[in-house]
Design a protein around this motif. Sequence first.
Motif, PDB file in Angstrom:
ATOM      1  N   UNK A   1       2.413   2.214  -2.859  1.00 22.67           N
ATOM      2  CA  UNK A   1       2.704   2.593  -4.235  1.00 22.67           C
ATOM      3  C   UNK A   1       1.414   2.803  -5.015  1.00 22.67           C
ATOM      4  N   UNK A   2       1.532   3.670  -6.010  1.00 23.74           N
ATOM      5  CA  UNK A   2       0.461   3.926  -6.971  1.00 23.74           C
ATOM      6  C   UNK A   2       1.128   3.788  -8.340  1.00 23.74           C
TER       7      UNK A   2
ATOM      8  N   UNK B   1      -6.831   5.694   1.427  1.00 25.66           N
ATOM      9  CA  UNK B   1      -6.490   5.046   0.156  1.00 25.66           C
ATOM     10  C   UNK B   1      -7.738   4.349  -0.382  1.00 25.66           C
ATOM     11  N   UNK B   2      -8.035   4.622  -1.650  1.00 22.80           N
ATOM     12  CA  UNK B   2      -9.158   3.938  -2.287  1.00 22.80           C
ATOM     13  C   UNK B   2      -8.572   2.919  -3.269  1.00 22.80           C
ATOM     14  N   UNK B   3      -8.634   3.226  -4.582  1.00 25.45           N
ATOM     15  CA  UNK B   3      -8.128   2.258  -5.553  1.00 25.45           C
ATOM     16  C   UNK B   3      -6.611   2.213  -5.630  1.00 25.45           C
ATOM     17  N   UNK B   4      -5.965   3.251  -5.142  1.00 24.10           N
ATOM     18  CA  UNK B   4      -4.506   3.306  -5.282  1.00 24.10           C
ATOM     19  C   UNK B   4      -4.091   3.459  -6.738  1.00 24.10           C
ATOM     20  N   UNK B   5      -4.916   4.140  -7.534  1.00 21.77           N
ATOM     21  CA  UNK B   5      -4.562   4.352  -8.941  1.00 21.77           C
ATOM     22  C   UNK B   5      -4.258   5.816  -9.233  1.00 21.77           C
TER      23      UNK B   5
ATOM     24  N   UNK C   1       0.830  -1.204   0.000  1.00 22.66           N
ATOM     25  CA  UNK C   1       0.000   0.000   0.000  1.00 22.66           C
ATOM     26  C   UNK C   1       0.865   1.255   0.000  1.00 22.66           C
TER      27      UNK C   1
ATOM     28  N   UNK D   1     -10.346   2.614 -10.619  1.00 23.17           N
ATOM     29  CA  UNK D   1     -10.393   3.612  -9.548  1.00 23.17           C
ATOM     30  C   UNK D   1     -11.743   3.530  -8.836  1.00 23.17           C
TER      31      UNK D   1
END
Lengths: 400, 503
Positions: B35-36, B79-83, B33, B148
């Motif tokens: 990185x994006x 943090x949601x989608x991490x995109x 968690x 996302x």
Amino acid sequence: MSSTEREFVEQWRNAAYNCYSSGHKFCREVCPVTQVTRNEVHTPTAFHANVVAMEKGLLSIEDVARDYVHCTQCGACELRCPNTLFTGDFYRFRTRTVQLVKAVRALAVDSGIHQPGWQRWVEETNRQKSEPVLGDVPVSQEHVRDWAAGLDLPVGGETILFCDCEGAFHRTSVPRAAARILQAAGVEFGLMREQWCCGGPAAEMGYAERAREFARHNVEDWRAVGAKRIIVFDPHDYISFTEDYPSYFGDEYDFEIVLFVELLAELIRTGRLALTRPVERVVTYHDACRLNKRKGIHEAPREVLRAIPGLTFKDVDHVTQWSYCSGAGGGLSIERPDLTAEISRRRVEQAGGLGVDTLVSACVWSERPLTEQGGKLDQPLEVMDLLEIVALSAGLEDTP
Amino acid sequence: MTATLVTDPVIDELVGICGPDNVFTDRSSRVNRARVPAPFPVHRWAEHVPDVVVLPTSAEQISEVVKLANRHRIPVVPRAGGTGLTDGAVPLRHGILVDVKLMNKILEIDLDDRTVTVQPGINMLKLNEELRQHGVIYPDDPASYPCSLVGGRIGTSGWSLIGGRYGHTRDLVISFQIVLPTGELIWVGDGGGRKVRKSSTGYQLKHLFMGHQGTLGIVTEAVLELVPRPEAEFAAFFSYPDYETAWRSTGALAKSGLATLAGVVLFDEWKLDYLRRDDEAYIPQPDDVRCVVATAMYGTTDEVRPGAKRLLRIGTQTGGAYLGDEISQGDWASRHDRYATPLHGRLRDGQVVPMSWHCEDASINWSKLPQVRREWHDIVARLGDRFRIFDDWGMFAYTNGAFKPWGDYLTEIDVGIWEQELDDAAWDAWVTAKRDIAAVAIAYGGSISACHGACRAGEVDLVPEELGGGWEVMKKVKRVLDPLNIMNPGKYLLDQAYEGDEP
Ligand SMILES: Cc1cc2nc3c(=O)[nH]c(=O)nc-3n(C[C@H](O)[C@H](O)[C@H](O)COP(=O)(O)OP(=O)(O)OC[C@H]3O[C@@H](n4cnc5c(N)ncnc54)[C@H](O)[C@@H]3O)c2cc1C
Ligand code: SF4
Ligand code: SF4
């Protein structure tokens, strides 16, 4: 980092980077496990990123081994991956998450990290030579042909019907239907002298050496009876025989592997099997992952269903089905039965929404969890194998 | 706040709030968690790892987590989608990472007043799978549509590819519940009504909490706009021999006044070159095609059919050649999938290497596009001259109709970076280049970011310049709402709001 781990990272680092550097995670919402756990460490992209993190010394196999339990090896992520969609064959690169998951599981086993359920399972299979199918059924080599009682099937010959463990010991109506269909269509075939587990599940759980042992035994048995052609109705066996075995034996592996549903479609098409009895059911089809997603086989089962008189077939497009799975594959049901049950529940709920009374599958392994969950719906759903329903329509029902 | 204070008793408290199954301290949970998709120096990954991850299941749990963080002065990162492409969901100071993905339920579908109420962890694609059955959709359609999540869409205030017809996230999110940085739960919208789209009561608080990148709280529930599922969809792609003609044509198309026009996208020659590289699914186009403009219409059949005729006429009369149904429909259908194909990365000698996709997105007026484009490519070219790990993947700009209040041009330059080889020197040069890119956007009267946010190293330095007096207000707001600098600290230079405070 141990030398095995270093070797592994060397081998996989670039493939992992191809995912890591895209990182868009389009794979995530089709992954049956992620859809349930919503946990980022159970996502296909994490499976790749971990390799990069291992390379950087941030994670070790101990840190991640358990995460890789969370995969049914359904292949949906690979199909959904834009890397596969757009550059697939050109660079001879396709995102191979399933292979990676198998490889990491093998690395874990090599490093002495075992998942308790899987370890027990492999030990049992090794003892019995067949999978320890649940229930009171006696699983052993003495009983491996019990399912065929009264069918008068020969042993050996050019064509062998391979009956996977779940079918042989648990869902015997499926191999029986298979055998009767072949007999009715005049296809000559025999059984193995001694049939061991195909080894696929052991390979999937990381027990690579054990898997090879099973494979060696089966191939020797085939050769001993002069087999040239192997018919399989279980998609998991189909993967083992068309992907794993060739990788073990190379060029000397020269068997023709026939997938039952494809043969079946041909038998019906050419009139060798007549479907005469109407089956008054409203059905939908469960695209088995190893057929649809892993092998691109989705037409044949539909063709068969459409040929059954009286049947109302409510189809769901096979691409939509990329995001469903029964949850039974890849050993998930052994380590995380709760997840398998939830994945199956969602699958039958989808099917129920179509207003059908029957969910037809072409994968015996999917049928146990799907049946269990189908029975729990407000409007219970029956789960049948494609072969069972075809046998009905061909007037071949089993009257023991 | 510098060091983290996540200790065992804190973990115990978190377990008490979220339950033992939803609190994770293992390395894998934390590293994954951090990185994006945006490249960052991989060798510095460890700097961004959170201390603990929680997957709450309710707004109340989130509120308790934030209160606890305040008590112990621990950073919290949502943090949601991490995109996100601006590192918003990457912790800069470790701390507690609140992952909202388990909160992915649809709470209510209201077909009378045309709203759907959801939790923040739901994805648009999944949401629409459900909504379609009711003849409606939620039309937020970024290129990251399959990945996302609603929480991140609000956190970034994103753009939708079909926004001309339906509006963007800011227009489509009617109201939402948010846990403030001190833990209180409030509901914000246009005015106070949950399903009211337009009100003039009070300040426009909804906008304050749109695009804050997790620095002003955590969204826990949202009411979204529903529109009829479009009966007809029409895509037309036009090709051009040069950029100038394509750009003029884009302007004419976007100003057409056609109400069903959903999007107009302009790809320049670098972008076409990138797309054409060995792409198996790319439908080949003649070599003399230098630029492409993609348009799409959505609506009822009665509107779209005649509109399409008009659109085709404008496209061809302004110098475009219609690329045919196969390319138009096929390429539009794959609009979500073409962004980041790492193997299209090339070193100068043509060698294929897996490159990460990095994009800079500014909001630019149509009249300034040619100049901005020229200067941006120059910046990337200079970078590429010095470091072989950078590759110019071209530019595209999209708008949604200049007759609409949101008719700016999202102007993006995509740069391939061979992240495996990224070292400190190349990274520093890249950060400088991003600063230069942002400076160009401002110089031409634009805004640094149209949809991703501008809180990443490089461009963030120019945020005070772009906002002017607004920056002072922004700092005051942050300080008032988040007195202890708990929420996503370090982002958006907002530490400046606390300068002079006791450490
Ligand atoms: C292939 C690809 C294509 C893309 N195309 C587009 C596009 O066309 N248009 C566009 O706008 N963007 C696009 N993006 C960028 C990205 O998808 C968007 O920024 C998106 O809004 C991020 O959503 P997320 O759920 O991944 O959020 P995250 O990355 O998890 O978070 C984004 C920010 O929001 C904050 N946040 C997350 N959840 C909450 C919450 N519940 N409450 C408050 N703050 C929260 C985070 O702290 C972070 O600062 C694209 C990205 C990719 C990878
Ligand atoms: S597996 Fe494919 S879709 Fe998923 S993140 Fe990796 S590259 Fe993207
Ligand atoms: S193979 Fe299936 S279960 Fe495994 S990661 Fe991919 S989508 Fe998920």
